[in-house]
Motif scaffolding. Structure first.
Motif, PDB file in Angstrom:
ATOM      1  N   VAL A  11       0.925  -1.266  -0.175  1.00 63.48           N
ATOM      2  CA  VAL A  11       0.206  -0.030  -0.078  1.00 63.48           C
ATOM      3  C   VAL A  11       1.041   1.014  -0.243  1.00 63.48           C
ATOM      4  CG1 VAL A  11      -1.522   1.350   1.326  1.00 63.48           C
ATOM      5  CG2 VAL A  11      -1.981  -1.103   0.916  1.00 63.48           C
ATOM      6  N   ASP A  13       3.707   1.655  -1.391  1.00 60.90           N
ATOM      7  CA  ASP A  13       4.708   1.576  -2.416  1.00 60.90           C
ATOM      8  C   ASP A  13       4.331   1.965  -3.634  1.00 60.90           C
ATOM      9  OD1 ASP A  13       7.219   0.863  -3.437  1.00 60.90           O
ATOM     10  OD2 ASP A  13       6.669  -1.283  -3.881  1.00 60.90           O
ATOM     11  N   LYS A  14       3.987   3.532  -3.136  1.00 59.06           N
ATOM     12  CA  LYS A  14       3.510   4.397  -4.458  1.00 59.06           C
ATOM     13  C   LYS A  14       4.453   5.461  -4.429  1.00 59.06           C
ATOM     14  CE  LYS A  14      -0.385   2.086  -4.699  1.00 59.06           C
ATOM     15  NZ  LYS A  14      -0.055   0.737  -4.406  1.00 59.06           N
ATOM     16  N   ARG A  15       4.499   6.023  -5.817  1.00 57.25           N
ATOM     17  CA  ARG A  15       5.574   7.137  -5.799  1.00 57.25           C
ATOM     18  C   ARG A  15       5.320   8.378  -5.180  1.00 57.25           C
ATOM     19  NH1 ARG A  15       7.666   7.641 -12.198  1.00 57.25           N
ATOM     20  NH2 ARG A  15       8.063   5.368 -11.592  1.00 57.25           N
ATOM     21  N   ARG A  18       6.292   7.646  -1.668  1.00 58.03           N
ATOM     22  CA  ARG A  18       7.983   7.628  -1.558  1.00 58.03           C
ATOM     23  C   ARG A  18       8.432   9.062  -1.468  1.00 58.03           C
ATOM     24  NH1 ARG A  18      10.428   2.743  -2.196  1.00 58.03           N
ATOM     25  NH2 ARG A  18       9.371   1.314  -3.058  1.00 58.03           N
ATOM     26  N   ARG A  69      13.550  -1.423  -1.966  1.00 61.29           N
ATOM     27  CA  ARG A  69      12.603  -2.326  -1.335  1.00 61.29           C
ATOM     28  C   ARG A  69      13.299  -3.685  -0.805  1.00 61.29           C
ATOM     29  NH1 ARG A  69       6.643  -4.033  -3.204  1.00 61.29           N
ATOM     30  NH2 ARG A  69       6.375  -5.635  -1.648  1.00 61.29           N
TER      31      ARG A  69
END
Length: 108
Positions: A11, A13-15, A18, A69
């Motif tokens: 969830v 792990d979105k630009r 980040r 990651r």
């Protein structure tokens, strides 16, 4: 537990998240370098474990923010970006709004 960690990391792990993690981590690192006495255990209202938590949050925020990651699930759980972002927000709020709070150590 493994599924929860994997889902939580997916969830986050979105630009945009980040980028937010990286900006928050670099901003808090700059605040710590700018005035370390606000974060030191003997010269602020923070305990020693608060300092460790904020340093961990900066590390986790940079790790998440640059796009790394971790492959192993235990490291994804250890460097959980959601918990790190909450700690980064708390650290920045403490840094910027501490000037408006009454001093714990007298008239300083």
């Amino acid at each position: 537990m493994n599924k929860i960690i994997a889902t939580l990391y997916a969830v986050m792990d979105k630009r945009p998240l980040r980028a937010l993690s990286l900006v928050l981590a670099l901003l808090l690192a700059g605040c710590i370098f700018w005035d370390p006495t606000r974060f030191a255990a003997k010269t602020s209202a923070l305990s020693v474990w608060h300092g460790f938590l904020l340093m961990w949050a900066v590390c986790a925020g940079v790790i998440h923010g640059v796009g790394f990651r971790p492959a192993a699930l235990r490291w994804q759980g250890f460097f959980c970006p959601l918990i790190a972002d909450l700690a980064l927000f708390a650290g920045l709020i403490f840094f910027f709004f501490q000037a408006f709070a009454p001093s714990v150590y007298g008239s300083g």
